[in-house]
Design an enzyme around this catalytic site. Structure first.
Site, PDB file in Angstrom:
ATOM      1  N   ARG A 144       0.862  -1.181   0.000  1.00 32.74           N
ATOM      2  CA  ARG A 144       0.000   0.000   0.000  1.00 32.74           C
ATOM      3  C   ARG A 144       0.901   1.235   0.000  1.00 32.74           C
ATOM      4  NH1 ARG A 144      -2.199  -3.541   3.945  1.00 32.74           N
ATOM      5  NH2 ARG A 144      -4.290  -4.311   3.426  1.00 32.74           N
ATOM      6  N   LYS A 169      -2.145  -2.034   7.708  1.00 35.33           N
ATOM      7  CA  LYS A 169      -3.577  -1.868   7.926  1.00 35.33           C
ATOM      8  C   LYS A 169      -4.041  -2.833   9.009  1.00 35.33           C
ATOM      9  CE  LYS A 169      -7.921  -1.467   5.368  1.00 35.33           C
ATOM     10  NZ  LYS A 169      -8.564  -1.553   4.037  1.00 35.33           N
ATOM     11  N   HIS A 275      -2.812   2.434  -5.559  1.00 35.77           N
ATOM     12  CA  HIS A 275      -3.308   1.133  -5.118  1.00 35.77           C
ATOM     13  C   HIS A 275      -3.503   0.173  -6.284  1.00 35.77           C
ATOM     14  CE1 HIS A 275      -4.525  -0.750  -1.389  1.00 35.77           C
ATOM     15  NE2 HIS A 275      -5.496  -1.382  -2.021  1.00 35.77           N
ATOM     16  N   ARG A 278      -0.837  -2.459  -6.472  1.00 32.33           N
ATOM     17  CA  ARG A 278      -1.041  -3.564  -5.527  1.00 32.33           C
ATOM     18  C   ARG A 278      -2.054  -4.557  -6.107  1.00 32.33           C
ATOM     19  NH1 ARG A 278      -1.127  -4.986   0.103  1.00 32.33           N
ATOM     20  NH2 ARG A 278      -3.187  -5.614   0.856  1.00 32.33           N
ATOM     21  N   HIS A 301      -4.199  -9.684   3.922  1.00 32.67           N
ATOM     22  CA  HIS A 301      -5.650  -9.694   4.082  1.00 32.67           C
ATOM     23  C   HIS A 301      -6.050 -10.565   5.264  1.00 32.67           C
ATOM     24  CE1 HIS A 301      -6.404  -8.581  -0.432  1.00 32.67           C
ATOM     25  NE2 HIS A 301      -6.115  -7.540   0.312  1.00 32.67           N
ATOM     26  N   TYR A 310      -9.798 -10.893  -6.818  1.00 32.23           N
ATOM     27  CA  TYR A 310      -8.872 -10.875  -7.951  1.00 32.23           C
ATOM     28  C   TYR A 310      -9.139 -12.013  -8.936  1.00 32.23           C
ATOM     29  CZ  TYR A 310      -6.484  -7.531  -5.005  1.00 32.23           C
ATOM     30  OH  TYR A 310      -6.209  -6.443  -4.221  1.00 32.23           O
TER      31      TYR A 310
END
Length: 357
Positions: A144, A169, A275, A278, A301, A310
């Site tokens: 990120r 995050k 982003h 990524r 994640h 994805y």
């Protein structure tokens, strides 16, 4: 230095300062704190500066309706505002929002913006130096933008070929891959950081910002090269927490401007977003045959369902799934009896018909 928490009094008098202190004790991320305080302040102003203790579910519904119908706020913004107000009433004031009939709108599912490999090569061709290296890391390591800019020299482990992402995050640490082709460029960048840091020390501004209580625990760490940012800002400035003049990392807007210029120069008409690199990292790994669990760990994640998005944007052609349109080849011929439904014998050789694509 807008990602450094401002100092608040230990015994705050102002309502918002007390709220900020409560959020910090609860362990909320600083970005969450700023967002919640922003919307809570707007909520109070909307109701003519009445104290939140005098307000309740009807006022919350009124404010949310105003945002959705009159201000045309997105579904995502409505959810953020509701979360902020729920925190204000239930966790800070200890008041349950009973009878709240506001129904959250369902967030539409958006597919991520993904650049193809050739598009990424075109974008990189319009970048040079540290700007090119930053974009290469965004794509090559799946970082990120905040994670990239927060990298310290000590977070680059050339021995294990890992990049350590600290307090990403969700305030979680993780490791991701260090692209082999970037090792030499990273070493040159760290050498530039060393030279700049030595000059800052000579000028008396070489103490970098340390999170939490690390500055007290390790008094000399702020002057060490390992704690310096890999991509420092071009200028020094006063720290919003202590007022001390120091060098912080590059500002996110500078990174965004570089990416916008490069995408525009490359003639790419997709949105120019940091982003998106990524997203491209994850999509291209999936196309190369890597499993979702591995990609999930590299991206950090918490739920694999987030990573599964994805699967909707991979290059299906490389996975053996072809459109029937792609089977219409210039060399494909029609059976000789295709124009003879009755199946009568044709004495002369039937012509070969070419299908135009």
């Amino acid at each position: 230095m807008d990602n450094i928490r401002h100092r608040v009094p230990v015994r705050p008098v102002r309502f918002l300062d007390a709220l900020r202190l409560h959020m910090r004790d609860a362990g909320l991320a600083y970005t969450t704190e700023r967002t919640y305080v922003h919307w809570i302040k707007r909520f109070i102003l909307f109701h003519n500066k009445r104290h939140p203790q005098e307000l309740g579910a009807p006022e919350v519904e009124h404010f949310l309706t105003h945002l959705s119908e009159e201000r045309d706020c997105s579904v995502g913004t409505q959810r953020i505002v509701l979360n902020a107000l729920v925190y204000l009433f239930t966790r800070y004031l200890g008041v349950e929002l009973t009878g709240l009939s506001f129904t959250q709108a369902k967030r539409p599912r958006r597919l991520p913006v993904v650049y193809s490999r050739s598009e990424i090569a075109q974008i990189l061709s319009h970048l040079s130096g540290a700007g090119r290296l930053r974009v290469q890391l965004l794509y090559g390591a799946g970082l990120r933008s905040a994670e990239l800019l927060s990298l310290r020299v000590k977070d680059i482990d050339f021995g294990s070929n890992n990049i350590f992402v600290r307090a990403g995050k969700g305030n979680k640490d993780r490791t991701t891959i260090l692209p082999q082709g970037l090792i030499a460029d990273l070493q040159r960048q760290i050498e530039r950081v060393r030279i700049l840091h030595e000059q800052d020390l000579a000028d008396g501004v070489g103490d970098v910002y340390l999170p939490g209580a690390l500055a007290k625990k390790y008094p000399n760490a702020a002057k060490e090269l390992g704690w310096q940012y890999v991509f420092p800002a071009s200028k020094t400035g006063p720290c919003p927490r202590t007022g001390e003049v120091r060098r912080h990392h590059l500002h996110p807007t500078a990174l965004a401007k570089q990416i916008r210029r490069a995408v525009k120069a490359a003639g790419i008409h997709k949105p120019a977003r940091a982003h998106a690199f990524r997203h491209s990292f994850a999509t291209h790994l999936l196309e190369s045959g890597y499993d979702l669990r591995t990609i999930q760990e590299l991206l950090g994640h918490s739920d694999i369902s987030i990573t599964e998005i994805y699967t909707h944007v991979v290059n299906r052609g490389s996975k053996g799934v072809l459109s029937p349109m792609d089977s219409l080849d210039h060399g494909l011929s029609i059976h000789p009896h295709a124009g003879n439904p009755a199946g009568h014998e044709i004495t002369e050789p039937a012509p070969v018909y070419q299908i135009a694509c």
